[in-house]
Structures are given as C-alpha cells and as structure tokens.
Design a protein around this motif. Structure first.
Motif, mmCIF file in Angstrom:
data_model
loop_
_atom_site.group_PDB
_atom_site.id
_atom_site.type_symbol
_atom_site.label_atom_id
_atom_site.label_comp_id
_atom_site.label_asym_id
_atom_site.label_seq_id
_atom_site.Cartn_x
_atom_site.Cartn_y
_atom_site.Cartn_z
ATOM 1 N N PRO A 297 28.873 30.555 36.207
ATOM 2 C CA PRO A 297 28.585 32.218 35.803
ATOM 3 C C PRO A 297 27.115 32.463 36.495
ATOM 4 O O PRO A 297 26.267 31.972 36.507
ATOM 5 N N VAL A 298 27.252 33.839 36.697
ATOM 6 C CA VAL A 298 26.295 34.440 37.645
ATOM 7 C C VAL A 298 25.512 35.370 36.863
ATOM 8 O O VAL A 298 25.870 36.325 36.319
ATOM 9 N N VAL A 299 24.156 35.503 37.152
ATOM 10 C CA VAL A 299 23.196 36.582 36.570
ATOM 11 C C VAL A 299 22.652 36.932 37.979
ATOM 12 O O VAL A 299 22.031 36.259 38.865
ATOM 13 N N CYS A 300 22.760 38.356 38.116
ATOM 14 C CA CYS A 300 22.379 38.800 39.540
ATOM 15 C C CYS A 300 21.534 40.205 39.368
ATOM 16 O O CYS A 300 21.938 40.808 38.633
ATOM 17 N N SER A 301 20.833 40.322 40.419
ATOM 18 C CA SER A 301 20.065 41.407 40.406
ATOM 19 C C SER A 301 20.963 42.703 40.735
ATOM 20 O O SER A 301 22.148 42.775 41.178
ATOM 21 N N SER A 302 20.511 43.969 40.007
ATOM 22 C CA SER A 302 21.494 44.992 40.273
ATOM 23 C C SER A 302 20.931 46.015 41.230
ATOM 24 O O SER A 302 21.181 47.157 41.418
ATOM 25 N N ALA A 303 20.233 45.516 42.242
ATOM 26 C CA ALA A 303 19.736 46.272 43.268
ATOM 27 C C ALA A 303 20.558 46.300 44.570
ATOM 28 O O ALA A 303 21.521 45.361 44.661
ATOM 29 N N ALA A 304 20.341 47.032 45.194
ATOM 30 C CA ALA A 304 20.993 47.319 46.669
ATOM 31 C C ALA A 304 22.515 47.219 46.648
ATOM 32 O O ALA A 304 23.212 47.889 45.937
ATOM 33 N N LEU A 306 24.589 44.402 45.547
ATOM 34 C CA LEU A 306 24.728 43.328 44.880
ATOM 35 C C LEU A 306 25.877 43.940 43.597
ATOM 36 O O LEU A 306 27.063 43.184 43.567
ATOM 37 N N PRO A 307 25.530 45.005 43.086
ATOM 38 C CA PRO A 307 26.675 45.590 41.867
ATOM 39 C C PRO A 307 28.041 45.677 42.737
ATOM 40 O O PRO A 307 29.153 45.306 42.548
ATOM 41 N N ASP A 312 32.487 43.454 38.085
ATOM 42 C CA ASP A 312 32.188 43.018 36.758
ATOM 43 C C ASP A 312 32.042 41.663 36.378
ATOM 44 O O ASP A 312 32.056 41.145 35.295
ATOM 45 N N ALA A 313 31.839 40.848 37.463
ATOM 46 C CA ALA A 313 32.117 39.436 37.232
ATOM 47 C C ALA A 313 30.722 38.703 37.092
ATOM 48 O O ALA A 313 30.470 37.421 37.179
ATOM 49 N N ALA A 314 29.503 39.580 36.836
ATOM 50 C CA ALA A 314 28.208 39.168 36.755
ATOM 51 C C ALA A 314 27.396 40.045 35.739
ATOM 52 O O ALA A 314 27.583 40.866 35.624
ATOM 53 N N ARG A 315 26.412 39.113 35.166
ATOM 54 C CA ARG A 315 25.694 39.678 34.301
ATOM 55 C C ARG A 315 24.354 40.190 35.174
ATOM 56 O O ARG A 315 23.567 39.673 35.781
ATOM 57 N N GLN A 336 28.898 31.939 24.425
ATOM 58 C CA GLN A 336 29.986 31.126 24.984
ATOM 59 C C GLN A 336 31.336 32.127 25.188
ATOM 60 O O GLN A 336 31.972 31.928 26.497
ATOM 61 N N ALA A 337 31.527 32.839 24.517
ATOM 62 C CA ALA A 337 32.829 33.908 24.879
ATOM 63 C C ALA A 337 32.245 34.813 26.064
ATOM 64 O O ALA A 337 33.202 34.975 27.026
ATOM 65 N N TYR A 338 31.149 35.203 26.227
ATOM 66 C CA TYR A 338 30.579 36.096 27.396
ATOM 67 C C TYR A 338 30.739 35.168 28.520
ATOM 68 O O TYR A 338 31.195 35.600 29.671
ATOM 69 N N ARG A 339 30.193 34.071 28.457
ATOM 70 C CA ARG A 339 29.921 32.972 29.796
ATOM 71 C C ARG A 339 31.640 32.736 30.076
ATOM 72 O O ARG A 339 31.837 32.794 31.443
ATOM 73 N N SER A 340 32.465 32.522 29.184
ATOM 74 C CA SER A 340 33.912 32.123 29.666
ATOM 75 C C SER A 340 34.500 33.435 30.203
ATOM 76 O O SER A 340 35.128 33.052 31.338
ATOM 77 N N ARG A 341 34.168 34.552 29.921
ATOM 78 C CA ARG A 341 34.586 35.820 30.553
ATOM 79 C C ARG A 341 34.091 35.925 31.969
ATOM 80 O O ARG A 341 34.796 36.281 32.928
ATOM 81 N N LEU A 342 32.789 35.682 32.157
ATOM 82 C CA LEU A 342 32.275 35.796 33.296
ATOM 83 C C LEU A 342 32.723 34.661 34.453
ATOM 84 O O LEU A 342 33.055 35.100 35.616
ATOM 85 N N ILE A 343 33.064 33.463 34.092
ATOM 86 C CA ILE A 343 33.553 32.557 34.682
ATOM 87 C C ILE A 343 35.115 32.780 35.090
ATOM 88 O O ILE A 343 35.371 32.808 36.276
ATOM 89 N N GLU A 344 35.962 33.706 34.267
ATOM 90 C CA GLU A 344 37.330 33.922 34.620
ATOM 91 C C GLU A 344 37.149 35.075 35.662
ATOM 92 O O GLU A 344 37.952 35.107 36.742
ATOM 93 N N GLU A 345 36.393 36.272 35.398
ATOM 94 C CA GLU A 345 36.292 37.216 36.279
ATOM 95 C C GLU A 345 35.769 36.829 37.589
ATOM 96 O O GLU A 345 36.119 37.378 38.660
ATOM 97 N N GLY A 346 34.900 35.651 37.766
ATOM 98 C CA GLY A 346 34.196 35.506 38.897
ATOM 99 C C GLY A 346 35.144 34.830 39.792
ATOM 100 O O GLY A 346 35.073 35.024 40.938
ATOM 101 N N TYR A 347 36.224 33.972 39.119
ATOM 102 C CA TYR A 347 37.327 33.397 40.230
ATOM 103 C C TYR A 347 37.691 34.584 40.851
ATOM 104 O O TYR A 347 38.288 34.400 41.985
ATOM 105 N N LYS A 348 38.322 35.610 39.935
ATOM 106 C CA LYS A 348 38.925 36.752 40.662
ATOM 107 C C LYS A 348 38.057 37.586 41.696
ATOM 108 O O LYS A 348 38.641 37.855 42.842
ATOM 109 N N GLN A 349 36.918 37.636 41.569
ATOM 110 C CA GLN A 349 35.926 38.484 42.260
ATOM 111 C C GLN A 349 35.691 37.694 43.554
ATOM 112 O O GLN A 349 35.859 38.245 44.623
ATOM 113 N N SER A 350 35.725 36.232 43.208
ATOM 114 C CA SER A 350 35.266 35.758 44.885
ATOM 115 C C SER A 350 36.536 35.623 45.817
ATOM 116 O O SER A 350 36.471 35.421 46.957
#
Length: 373
Positions: A297-304, A306-307, A312-315, A336-350
């Motif tokens: 799961p990813v925590v990412c800057s909202s700059a430039a 990166l969004p 929608d796959a990162a905090r 844990q619920a939020y974490r699982s959602r990020l992981i699921e969305e992350g696979y799609k976004q990658s």
C-alpha cells in the motif's frame, strides 16, 4: 528501411529514472518492418560504466566522453557526424538536451521542469546546462516527448510550447521477475523489524527530510516500532539528508541501502508494511506503481503529476505537512479495511501503464515525424 538513432548514454551504469525510461523503451524497439533503430553512445576514459545488453545494435564513438563533448559543442564546431558517422533520418534524445549540428529530424524527451519549479533541488551544473540549452533543444525538435499530462501542461504554460508539438509517452512499472531471499536482504542491510519503504534517489527533491520528521513523530506519538528503509543511491544533496537522520538520533531506525539490484528491490517491495513517496515535484514517478504491483500500500505526495499517476489507489498527503504525512502513514498501517482497498486498487492502477504500449506510441511518433519530411 529508415534508420532512427537513439542516444542511449542515459542507460550506462546504475540506472534511475531517466536511465530506466531510456532502457525500457530501447529494449522494445525491435521487429519493425520499416524502421531500423540504432543506439548511439559516447566514449569513456578510464573504466567505463557498463552498458546493459539491448536488442538494438549499438555504435560507440571512442574519441572522448559525452561530458567533454558537451563542454566543447558551444565553442568548437564539431559536426555530430564526427561523433556518429552512421547517418540517421531521425535522432531521438531522452535527456532534455539536443546537441548542435544534428543532421535529420530530431525528437527530444523533456521529463519535467524541475529546473524552473524547484531549481534549489538541483545540482548547479545540471541546472546551468538545462537552463542554457533547453530553448535550442525545443526549437530544434520536430516533436517534444514528455511523460504525463501534467508535464505536457507545464511545457505549454511555462515554456510556451504548442500543445500539438507535444506527445505523451509515459513510463510504466519496472518489474523484472524474481526477488532476492528476504532473509539475505535483511541481513545485508540490517533490517531487524517491520519496515516502511521509500525507493528512489536520495536527493532534496524527494522531500525525505519531511518523511524523516513524520517518521520520528510516529515513533514519539504513536509508539511506531518500524524501521524506515530508504532504498536508493545518493544523489546530489543526499549526504545532507543522511546527516539529518543522524542528527535526529535515528541511526538505528533508518536504513540507507545505497543502489540496489532489481531482485533486492523487489524483495523490499514485497515485504514492506507501507511505501512512502513524499516528492515535492515529479514528472511521473515510477516507484509508487512498482510498489502497487507488488501488493504494497502506498502513501504518496499530492504534488505535481503524482495524483495523475496513482489515481485513487494511494493515500495522498500534502508533501509539506509533516503531521498529515504521519497521519496518512498511520492510517495505512492500522486501518485494515482501508489498507486492503489500497492494495486491491493498486494492482489495477499498476496495470494502467505498459512499456510495450509506450514503445508502440514512440514508434508511431517516429513514423509521423518521418512522414512529414
């Protein structure tokens, strides 16, 4: 068959952003019925940084290194054909600057405008080089390639490049198969506890000082027991970042690995509790997508850009808000619920980005430029 020359000097040695971009495109530009892609590299004095194996034929000028040529081309009328006598209808450059006296059509890739937006984060020599030569490079190029919608808009707004002259060829995650044994990686880099991960060059633009402060806040206020692993080579200004970790008393909790093999990096992605990418400015940003592809799961800057890249796959967090960054990391670690959602969305976004699709787009741009001549 028409010859297209690729200036592949960024592929030498330990590759990071631009080097990876150049390499991953070049290794897919084969099998064309109408185009012959050929790599050009410059000579080296002393022990040369290694060139990776590539399927395109590579021609090396053995006279003097690119750095010397770059210093001479403004004061000495060195024809480019002296450097690379193989005539090309089109030459593509991947690192901003086009040398003078190039024969044929030209493409150049401008990844971002750090030199205008964050000049204080750049090595003075590189800042001077780009500031001096970018105007000629843009004027000489038949098309400008950039890597995101964000960077395209920057080129339009800050440099006045017409939109129709800019093409977007985005990067993609670099995910070779295989990972090193994690026990070996832990032993080698003294990783003794669960860890948070950053991957990238250690340099000011990556905003790691704020990440260190957020990490220290979590340890102090939330009892965080994790280590923080900064995985990447030291860039310009990177030593100061390491000294700030030492001054904060974090030597036992912060691991700076230096440059990693791809297998070691994959092992870290697969075993990190969370991935942090706090950059102040990026034209794209490959590491968050790589982390997502490995289920981290990813925590990412909202700059430039990166969004745009992470969707929608990162905090997303404000890169200058130490408290907000700490809060984002804590949420990803504990909800844990939020974490699982990020992981699921992350696979799609990658999977949104593909090197093969980008190589096909690059090839189509080459054909379009050649058709105009």
């Amino acid at each position: 068959m028409i010859n297209v020359a690729l200036e592949l000097e960024p592929c030498r040695g330990n590759r990071s952003g631009i080097g990876n971009y150049t390499y991953e495109l070049a290794r897919r530009l084969t099998g064309q019925e109408d185009l012959q892609f050929t790599g050009n590299v410059y000579g080296q004095w002393g022990k040369a940084p290694p060139m990776p194996e590539l399927p395109v034929p590579i021609r090396e000028f053995r006279g003097f290194p690119y750095g010397v040529y770059r210093r001479l081309w403004h004061v000495a009328p060195i024809p480019y054909r002296w450097m690379f006598p193989q005539r090309a209808a089109l030459t593509a450059f991947f690192d901003y600057i086009v040398p003078p006296r190039i024969d044929g059509a030209v493409l150049t890739t401008v990844h971002d405008l750090t030199y205008l937006r964050c000049p204080e984060t750049m090595k003075r020599q590189n800042l001077r080089r780009i500031s001096r030569d970018i105007a000629y490079s843009l004027e000489r190029s038949s098309r400008i390639i950039t890597i995101s919608r964000f960077s395209k808009q920057e080129l339009v707004e800050l440099l006045g490049v017409p939109e129709e002259n800019i093409e977007i060829v985005p990067p993609a995650p670099c995910i070779p198969a295989g990972a090193a044994p994690m026990d070996t990686v832990r032993t080698r880099y003294r990783i003794r506890r669960p860890f948070l991960l950053y991957v990238g060059t250690i340099e000011p633009r990556k905003n790691l000082t704020i990440l260190l402060k957020a990490f220290q806040r979590l340890r102090r206020e939330s009892g965080l027991a994790h280590q923080l692993v900064l995985a990447g080579g030291l860039g310009w200004g990177g030593g100061e970042i390491c000294r700030s970790a030492e001054a904060a008393g974090l030597l036992e909790d912060v691991v700076v690995t230096g440059y990693l093999s791809t297998a070691e990096r994959n092992a870290l992605y697969q075993n990190a509790e969370a991935f942090a990418f706090p950059s102040l400015y990026e034209g794209f940003g490959i590491p968050p997508l790589e982390a997502m592809a490995h289920g981290c799961p990813v925590v990412c800057s909202s700059a430039a850009s990166l969004p745009e890249v992470v969707g929608d796959a990162a905090r997303l967090v404000d890169p200058v808000d130490e408290s907000g960054m700490a809060e984002g990391l804590w949420q990803v670690l504990t909800d844990q619920a939020y974490r699982s959602r990020l992981i699921e969305e992350g696979y799609k976004q990658s999977n949104v980005y593909s090197w093969s699709a980008s190589a096909e787009k690059f090839t189509d741009i080459c054909r379009a430029v050649l058709a105009e001549r």
